[in-house]
Design a protein around this motif. Structure first.
Motif, mmCIF file in Angstrom:
data_model
loop_
_atom_site.group_PDB
_atom_site.id
_atom_site.type_symbol
_atom_site.label_atom_id
_atom_site.label_comp_id
_atom_site.label_asym_id
_atom_site.label_seq_id
_atom_site.Cartn_x
_atom_site.Cartn_y
_atom_site.Cartn_z
ATOM 1 N N THR A 2 -47.506 -15.937 -57.325
ATOM 2 C CA THR A 2 -46.626 -17.436 -58.048
ATOM 3 C C THR A 2 -47.525 -18.000 -58.815
ATOM 4 N N ILE A 3 -47.286 -17.889 -60.145
ATOM 5 C CA ILE A 3 -48.321 -18.581 -61.065
ATOM 6 C C ILE A 3 -47.387 -19.153 -62.300
ATOM 7 N N PRO A 4 -47.612 -20.309 -62.587
ATOM 8 C CA PRO A 4 -47.004 -20.890 -63.812
ATOM 9 C C PRO A 4 -47.235 -20.285 -64.952
ATOM 10 N N VAL A 5 -46.156 -20.123 -66.111
ATOM 11 C CA VAL A 5 -46.367 -19.048 -67.173
ATOM 12 C C VAL A 5 -47.489 -19.706 -67.915
ATOM 13 N N LEU A 6 -48.023 -20.762 -68.166
ATOM 14 C CA LEU A 6 -48.862 -21.235 -69.239
ATOM 15 C C LEU A 6 -50.124 -20.831 -68.450
ATOM 16 N N ASP A 7 -50.344 -20.647 -67.267
ATOM 17 C CA ASP A 7 -51.505 -20.137 -66.315
ATOM 18 C C ASP A 7 -51.853 -18.942 -66.058
ATOM 19 N N TYR A 8 -50.886 -18.143 -66.432
ATOM 20 C CA TYR A 8 -50.908 -16.709 -65.955
ATOM 21 C C TYR A 8 -51.793 -16.008 -66.766
ATOM 22 N N PRO A 9 -52.949 -15.455 -65.759
ATOM 23 C CA PRO A 9 -54.187 -14.791 -66.530
ATOM 24 C C PRO A 9 -53.672 -13.190 -66.804
ATOM 25 N N LEU A 10 -54.185 -12.661 -67.837
ATOM 26 C CA LEU A 10 -54.105 -11.454 -68.527
ATOM 27 C C LEU A 10 -54.496 -10.259 -67.405
ATOM 28 N N SER A 11 -55.421 -10.609 -66.514
ATOM 29 C CA SER A 11 -56.198 -9.690 -65.643
ATOM 30 C C SER A 11 -54.994 -9.426 -64.703
ATOM 31 N N HIS A 12 -54.427 -10.561 -64.103
ATOM 32 C CA HIS A 12 -53.631 -10.012 -63.087
ATOM 33 C C HIS A 12 -52.045 -9.607 -63.782
ATOM 34 N N TRP A 13 -51.761 -10.080 -64.985
ATOM 35 C CA TRP A 13 -50.719 -9.118 -65.592
ATOM 36 C C TRP A 13 -51.105 -7.773 -65.613
ATOM 37 N N GLN A 14 -52.091 -7.312 -65.963
ATOM 38 C CA GLN A 14 -52.429 -5.787 -65.906
ATOM 39 C C GLN A 14 -52.591 -5.242 -64.724
ATOM 40 N N LEU A 15 -52.876 -5.772 -63.563
ATOM 41 C CA LEU A 15 -53.010 -5.296 -62.481
ATOM 42 C C LEU A 15 -51.740 -5.159 -61.762
ATOM 43 N N THR A 16 -50.655 -6.163 -62.063
ATOM 44 C CA THR A 16 -49.498 -6.060 -61.708
ATOM 45 C C THR A 16 -48.672 -4.947 -62.433
ATOM 46 N N MET A 17 -48.798 -4.874 -63.516
ATOM 47 C CA MET A 17 -48.084 -3.781 -64.314
ATOM 48 C C MET A 17 -48.754 -2.287 -63.863
ATOM 49 N N ALA A 18 -49.920 -2.141 -63.551
ATOM 50 C CA ALA A 18 -50.430 -1.143 -62.996
ATOM 51 C C ALA A 18 -49.818 -0.620 -61.760
ATOM 52 N N VAL A 19 -49.868 -1.631 -60.682
ATOM 53 C CA VAL A 19 -49.469 -1.162 -59.397
ATOM 54 C C VAL A 19 -47.978 -1.026 -59.399
ATOM 55 N N ASN A 20 -47.097 -1.908 -59.964
ATOM 56 C CA ASN A 20 -45.618 -2.141 -60.078
ATOM 57 C C ASN A 20 -44.995 -1.070 -60.795
ATOM 58 N N VAL A 21 -45.669 -0.772 -61.913
ATOM 59 C CA VAL A 21 -44.875 0.182 -62.878
ATOM 60 C C VAL A 21 -45.576 1.499 -63.158
ATOM 61 N N THR A 22 -46.806 1.508 -63.452
ATOM 62 C CA THR A 22 -47.399 2.674 -63.836
ATOM 63 C C THR A 22 -47.534 3.410 -62.887
ATOM 64 N N ALA A 23 -48.073 3.007 -61.853
ATOM 65 C CA ALA A 23 -48.203 4.069 -60.497
ATOM 66 C C ALA A 23 -46.971 4.880 -60.188
ATOM 67 N N PRO A 24 -45.625 3.869 -59.960
ATOM 68 C CA PRO A 24 -44.487 4.688 -59.742
ATOM 69 C C PRO A 24 -44.202 5.623 -60.807
ATOM 70 N N MET A 25 -44.529 5.325 -62.092
ATOM 71 C CA MET A 25 -44.328 6.228 -63.269
ATOM 72 C C MET A 25 -44.983 7.592 -63.096
ATOM 73 N N LEU A 26 -46.151 7.607 -62.785
ATOM 74 C CA LEU A 26 -46.896 8.475 -62.482
ATOM 75 C C LEU A 26 -46.656 9.510 -61.223
ATOM 76 N N ILE A 27 -46.296 8.746 -60.324
ATOM 77 C CA ILE A 27 -45.791 9.542 -59.043
ATOM 78 C C ILE A 27 -44.646 10.350 -59.414
ATOM 79 N N ILE A 28 -43.557 9.504 -60.010
ATOM 80 C CA ILE A 28 -42.354 10.279 -60.067
ATOM 81 C C ILE A 28 -42.601 11.427 -61.118
ATOM 82 N N GLN A 29 -43.372 11.207 -62.112
ATOM 83 C CA GLN A 29 -43.612 12.402 -63.115
ATOM 84 C C GLN A 29 -44.093 13.483 -62.438
ATOM 85 N N HIS A 30 -44.880 13.377 -61.487
ATOM 86 C CA HIS A 30 -45.780 14.340 -60.810
ATOM 87 C C HIS A 30 -44.585 15.334 -59.794
ATOM 88 N N VAL A 31 -43.954 14.452 -59.096
ATOM 89 C CA VAL A 31 -43.186 15.049 -57.998
ATOM 90 C C VAL A 31 -41.954 15.677 -58.528
#
Length: 269
Positions: free
Chosen positions: A97-126
């Motif tokens: 929980t981070i205000p929009v003006l303070d949201y760091p790019l590093s956490h954005w990229q980490l969040t997308m990697a875990v919450n979106v990219t990993a599911p995509m890769l798993i579904i595509q594989h199976v």
């Protein structure tokens, strides 16, 4: 015979919370061989041992879902040691929980990697194995934050909205193969991550926004996921099931509105 006794289920984030509850349900009630995927090795092993002690089948696979190469290694190991999964529950996720003006790019990229990219890769594989067998179930654990924006949810809410879109994209192409791809959108649930996000006095604020005036239990989500992973859900795909105590349906919720001064009723002639 349990409906999934010949099937393999892969559950991410299965060492605790919703993921563990789902793994226990699929293994102990539905008979599936469950693959406990988590980055916390000790907790994952304990979850697997608990299932085995209760008469179920489980094996641990440790992986950091932020690392795409590690995700692929995990999937290859499951294929080699257990077999290609018939059921996938993409449950793992991270939030802050981070205000929009303070949201760091590093956490954005980490969040997308875990919450979106990993599911995509798993579904595509199976999907390759599911297509060959003519049967498969994928359930993505999103959030009401992917449907309705909220304070401090820039990364989390955006990633969960993307996960809902990902669900529909896979669903339309996989439908003719006998594979369903759906999502659940939990509301506030009693999990360690939610407790951390809703700590202190904000807990009462969130509870007051719930028509049922309570947080959900992990079992509430597990029941919904088990249905979407079942034989009975074969004509449902591309859908999002909110399991939220009525939160999304409530719109403008005004507590005790009718207990105050009676509202004027407009006359009509």
């Amino acid at each position: 015979m349990p409906q999934h006794s010949s099937r393999i289920a892969l559950i991410t984030g299965a060492a605790s919370g919703i993921g563990r509850s789902v793994a226990e349900r699929l293994a102990l009630q539905d008979g599936a061989m469950v693959c406990i995927v988590d980055r916390e090795a000790d907790a994952a092993r304990e979850a697997a041992h608990s299932i085995e002690a209760a008469g179920g089948r489980a094996q641990t696979f440790v992986a950091d879902l932020a690392d795409s190469a590690a995700v692929q290694r995990m999937l290859n190991r499951i294929d080699a040691e257990i077999g290609m999964p018939d059921i996938v529950i993409n449950n793992a996720g991270i939030a802050a929980t981070i205000p929009v003006l303070d949201y760091p790019l590093s956490h954005w990229q980490l969040t997308m990697a875990v919450n979106v990219t990993a599911p995509m890769l798993i579904i595509q594989h199976v999907l390759r194995g599911m297509k060959a067998r003519g049967w498969g179930r994928v359930v993505n654990v999103a959030s009401i934050s992917g449907v309705r924006a909220g304070t401090g949810r820039l990364g989390y809410g955006t990633s969960k909205a993307a996960l809902l879109a990902l669900t529909r994209q896979f669903a339309v192409e996989a439908a003719e193969w006998g594979v369903t791809v759906n999502a659940v959108a939990p509301g506030p649930i009693e999990t360690p991550m939610v407790k951390q996000m809703h700590g202190g006095s904000s807990t009462d604020i969130y509870r007051d926004m719930m028509p049922m005036r309570r947080y959900g239990a992990v079992a509430d989500i597990a029941h919904a996921i088990a249905f979407l992973a079942s034989e009975n859900s074969g004509f449902i795909t591309g859908e999002t099931l909110a399991v939220d105590g009525g939160f999304l349906a409530s719109g403008l919720l005004v507590r005790d509105l009718f207990a105050a001064t009676p509202l004027a009723v407009a006359a009509h002639s």
